[in-house]
Motif scaffolding. Sequence first.
Motif, short mmCIF file in Angstrom:
data_model
loop_
_atom_site.label_atom_id
_atom_site.label_comp_id
_atom_site.label_asym_id
_atom_site.label_seq_id
_atom_site.Cartn_x
_atom_site.Cartn_y
_atom_site.Cartn_z
N HIS A 1 82.85 117.66 87.31
CA HIS A 1 83.28 118.75 88.17
C HIS A 1 82.06 119.27 88.93
O HIS A 1 80.93 119.14 88.47
N ILE A 2 82.32 119.83 90.13
CA ILE A 2 81.25 120.33 90.98
C ILE A 2 81.52 121.77 91.35
O ILE A 2 82.65 122.14 91.68
N HIS A 3 80.48 122.61 91.31
CA HIS A 3 80.50 123.94 91.92
C HIS A 3 79.59 123.86 93.14
O HIS A 3 78.39 123.60 93.02
N LEU A 4 80.18 124.08 94.31
CA LEU A 4 79.45 123.90 95.56
C LEU A 4 79.23 125.23 96.26
O LEU A 4 80.18 125.98 96.49
N HIS A 5 77.98 125.52 96.56
CA HIS A 5 77.63 126.70 97.36
C HIS A 5 76.23 126.52 97.92
O HIS A 5 75.45 125.70 97.43
N ASN A 6 75.92 127.30 98.93
CA ASN A 6 74.64 127.19 99.61
C ASN A 6 73.60 128.12 98.98
O ASN A 6 73.96 129.08 98.28
N VAL A 7 72.34 127.82 99.25
CA VAL A 7 71.23 128.61 98.73
C VAL A 7 70.24 128.86 99.86
O VAL A 7 69.92 127.95 100.63
N ILE A 8 69.80 130.10 99.97
CA ILE A 8 68.69 130.44 100.87
C ILE A 8 67.67 131.18 100.04
O ILE A 8 67.93 132.28 99.54
N GLU A 9 66.53 130.55 99.84
CA GLU A 9 65.47 131.07 98.96
C GLU A 9 66.06 131.29 97.57
O GLU A 9 66.52 130.34 96.95
N ASP A 10 66.09 132.52 97.05
CA ASP A 10 66.61 132.76 95.70
C ASP A 10 68.04 133.31 95.72
O ASP A 10 68.56 133.73 94.69
N LYS A 11 68.69 133.29 96.88
CA LYS A 11 70.06 133.81 97.01
C LYS A 11 71.03 132.63 97.02
O LYS A 11 70.92 131.72 97.83
N ASP A 12 71.99 132.67 96.09
CA ASP A 12 72.95 131.57 96.03
C ASP A 12 74.39 132.08 96.15
O ASP A 12 74.62 133.24 96.49
N HIS A 13 75.34 131.21 95.91
CA HIS A 13 76.77 131.48 96.10
C HIS A 13 77.08 131.88 97.53
O HIS A 13 77.99 132.67 97.80
N LEU A 14 76.32 131.30 98.46
CA LEU A 14 76.48 131.56 99.88
C LEU A 14 77.37 130.50 100.53
O LEU A 14 77.46 129.37 100.05
N PHE A 15 78.00 130.88 101.63
CA PHE A 15 78.72 129.92 102.46
C PHE A 15 77.71 129.09 103.26
O PHE A 15 76.59 129.53 103.52
N PHE A 16 78.13 127.90 103.64
CA PHE A 16 77.35 127.07 104.55
C PHE A 16 77.74 127.47 105.98
O PHE A 16 78.92 127.39 106.34
N TYR A 17 76.77 127.90 106.75
CA TYR A 17 77.10 128.36 108.10
C TYR A 17 76.91 127.29 109.16
O TYR A 17 77.33 127.47 110.30
N GLU A 18 76.31 126.16 108.78
CA GLU A 18 76.14 125.05 109.71
C GLU A 18 76.87 123.83 109.15
O GLU A 18 76.61 123.40 108.03
N GLN A 19 77.79 123.31 109.94
CA GLN A 19 78.63 122.22 109.49
C GLN A 19 77.83 121.03 108.98
O GLN A 19 78.14 120.45 107.94
N HIS A 20 76.77 120.65 109.69
CA HIS A 20 76.03 119.45 109.29
C HIS A 20 75.35 119.63 107.94
O HIS A 20 75.22 118.66 107.18
N ASN A 21 74.93 120.86 107.59
CA ASN A 21 74.31 121.09 106.28
C ASN A 21 75.31 120.87 105.15
O ASN A 21 74.99 120.26 104.12
#
Length: 257
Positions: A181-201
């Motif tokens: 199983h996968i939990h998918l979310h974005n990370v910026i520095e030490d902040k996680d559980h973020l949405f991906f704002y750029e489709q290619h990322n």
Amino acid sequence: MKFGFMPHFEENLFSEIEFAKQNFDFFELTLQTDLTVYTPDHISKIKKVLNGFEILGHLHWEIDLSQEELDDLVYKSVNIFGKIGIKKLTVHPSINKTLSTEKLRKNNIKNLTKISILCKENNIVCCIENISEAPFNRASEIEYLINKIPNSNITFDVGHALRISEEEFNRFLKLGNRIKHIHLHNVIEDKDHLFFYEQHNLLNRLDKLKNALDLDTITLEMFANIKNNQFHYKISSGKRHNLLLKQLRYLMVLRQI
């Protein structure tokens, strides 16, 4: 490859299930620590609203598995999950800074083994998640746990691994078919559980997962955004739904490939 999401506790459970049924392949539920709300009538209502729709379970992260004995909440939670009809359960190992690493491992292995046995008795796949704090944030440590715990697998939390490094993300990919199983979310520095704002990322990240793993279920564990350089964890239900659907549209492109 199926996509689901996890709701906020503050949202109406039944509305969130209906949203999932309309747009996603499954729903991932975390039980509240106050289990008295899960009366036979409430469980019956959940099953009625689901009406056969796939649901996964997520054991509450505040349940402490670093203690000598397994919290009674676990037995009750797995029993409730079994009645609801989940087939896959994600469990967090627990940290405890008052314990040595050796003792911490020992207690977690002991309690996770009991959970794995409970899951097997209820025909549930037990998946141990890499968390965001040491030592259970490393691929080597999660591999050590599952090698010690019979019938255990991995929920790979992408964001937690990326909080360490891209190299750690790649180390997890080498665990191959142990990841169920996968939990998918974005990370910026030490902040996680973020949405991906750029489709290619987002597509690049999923492409790496798809090329390395036999993907089954992927939960979009996205709750937060960054606006004007400020981290916002709680966003409105409507806005979160819109953002989730935007992520899903991106992902559907790769699912067709």
